[in-house]
Design a protein around this motif. Sequence first.
Motif, mmCIF file in Angstrom:
data_model
loop_
_atom_site.group_PDB
_atom_site.id
_atom_site.type_symbol
_atom_site.label_atom_id
_atom_site.label_comp_id
_atom_site.label_asym_id
_atom_site.label_seq_id
_atom_site.Cartn_x
_atom_site.Cartn_y
_atom_site.Cartn_z
ATOM 1 N N UNK A 48 0.791 -1.239 0.000
ATOM 2 C CA UNK A 48 0.000 0.000 0.000
ATOM 3 C C UNK A 48 0.818 1.282 0.000
ATOM 4 N N UNK A 49 2.100 1.206 0.356
ATOM 5 C CA UNK A 49 2.907 2.423 0.396
ATOM 6 C C UNK A 49 4.091 2.362 -0.564
ATOM 7 N N UNK A 50 4.050 1.473 -1.531
ATOM 8 C CA UNK A 50 5.181 1.263 -2.440
ATOM 9 C C UNK A 50 5.605 2.534 -3.175
ATOM 10 N N UNK A 51 4.670 3.371 -3.524
ATOM 11 C CA UNK A 51 4.992 4.579 -4.293
ATOM 12 C C UNK A 51 5.239 5.796 -3.404
ATOM 13 N N UNK A 52 5.262 5.587 -2.100
ATOM 14 C CA UNK A 52 5.416 6.712 -1.176
ATOM 15 C C UNK A 52 6.819 6.775 -0.581
ATOM 16 N N UNK A 53 7.208 7.963 -0.174
ATOM 17 C CA UNK A 53 8.460 8.130 0.561
ATOM 18 C C UNK A 53 8.311 7.440 1.922
ATOM 19 N N UNK A 54 9.423 7.011 2.533
ATOM 20 C CA UNK A 54 9.340 6.285 3.806
ATOM 21 C C UNK A 54 8.568 7.009 4.904
ATOM 22 N N UNK A 91 0.741 3.946 7.612
ATOM 23 C CA UNK A 91 0.612 2.757 8.458
ATOM 24 C C UNK A 91 0.118 3.110 9.853
ATOM 25 N N UNK A 92 0.543 4.237 10.389
ATOM 26 C CA UNK A 92 0.069 4.657 11.709
ATOM 27 C C UNK A 92 -1.441 4.882 11.680
ATOM 28 N N UNK A 93 -1.936 5.507 10.644
ATOM 29 C CA UNK A 93 -3.381 5.751 10.520
ATOM 30 C C UNK A 93 -4.141 4.456 10.262
ATOM 31 N N UNK A 94 -3.600 3.580 9.412
ATOM 32 C CA UNK A 94 -4.278 2.326 9.117
ATOM 33 C C UNK A 94 -4.420 1.478 10.366
ATOM 34 N N UNK A 95 -3.416 1.486 11.190
ATOM 35 C CA UNK A 95 -3.474 0.727 12.440
ATOM 36 C C UNK A 95 -4.600 1.254 13.334
ATOM 37 N N UNK A 140 10.499 -2.573 6.877
ATOM 38 C CA UNK A 140 10.217 -1.563 7.896
ATOM 39 C C UNK A 140 8.717 -1.356 8.065
ATOM 40 N N UNK A 141 7.953 -1.660 7.028
ATOM 41 C CA UNK A 141 6.505 -1.509 7.132
ATOM 42 C C UNK A 141 5.853 -2.714 7.803
ATOM 43 N N UNK A 142 6.636 -3.725 8.131
ATOM 44 C CA UNK A 142 6.112 -4.912 8.820
ATOM 45 C C UNK A 142 6.386 -4.869 10.319
ATOM 46 N N UNK A 143 7.263 -4.008 10.744
ATOM 47 C CA UNK A 143 7.750 -4.005 12.128
ATOM 48 C C UNK A 143 6.629 -3.904 13.163
ATOM 49 N N UNK A 185 19.898 -6.294 5.393
ATOM 50 C CA UNK A 185 20.230 -5.833 4.039
ATOM 51 C C UNK A 185 19.540 -4.516 3.735
ATOM 52 N N UNK A 186 18.268 -4.395 4.119
ATOM 53 C CA UNK A 186 17.543 -3.154 3.871
ATOM 54 C C UNK A 186 17.983 -2.045 4.823
ATOM 55 N N UNK A 187 18.251 -2.386 6.061
ATOM 56 C CA UNK A 187 18.591 -1.385 7.077
ATOM 57 C C UNK A 187 19.904 -0.688 6.790
ATOM 58 N N UNK A 188 20.803 -1.328 6.088
ATOM 59 C CA UNK A 188 22.101 -0.712 5.822
ATOM 60 C C UNK A 188 21.967 0.614 5.083
ATOM 61 N N UNK A 189 20.855 0.790 4.376
ATOM 62 C CA UNK A 189 20.651 2.025 3.626
ATOM 63 C C UNK A 189 19.964 3.115 4.452
ATOM 64 N N UNK A 190 19.502 2.760 5.646
ATOM 65 C CA UNK A 190 18.789 3.709 6.492
ATOM 66 C C UNK A 190 19.513 4.008 7.794
ATOM 67 N N UNK A 191 20.344 3.112 8.251
ATOM 68 C CA UNK A 191 20.973 3.208 9.562
ATOM 69 C C UNK A 191 22.328 3.900 9.436
#
Length: 98
Positions: free
Chosen positions: A12-18, A25-29, A45-48, A84-90
């Motif tokens: 649902x957020x594939x085309x959005x900035x992080x 996701x906060x609103x959907x929850x 990160x969207x599964x956490x 692998x994904x976190x290396x680009x954010x951390x």
Amino acid sequence: MYTDASFIMDEPTAALAPIAGAEIYAKLNEITGERTSVYISHRLSSCKFCDTIEVFQEGRLIQLGSHEQLMADENGKYQKLWNMQAQYYDDTRGAACR
């Protein structure tokens, strides 16, 4: 989204900035509350925040648990993919681009 139905959302957020994705996701929850919601995502990160995460490989379920449980499995696919994904954010892991 106002009915008592369950939700299935595929990327649902594939085309959005992080940041925008996190806000969604906060609103959907909040909206889904106690109802069952299924999020399909390659962006871990969207599964956490999910109660239960299912990890599939080649169409087979290979791991099941919370983010914390899956991260504790040092030999698990989830932890490997997360890192692998976190290396680009951390920032503590160094810059991805120089």
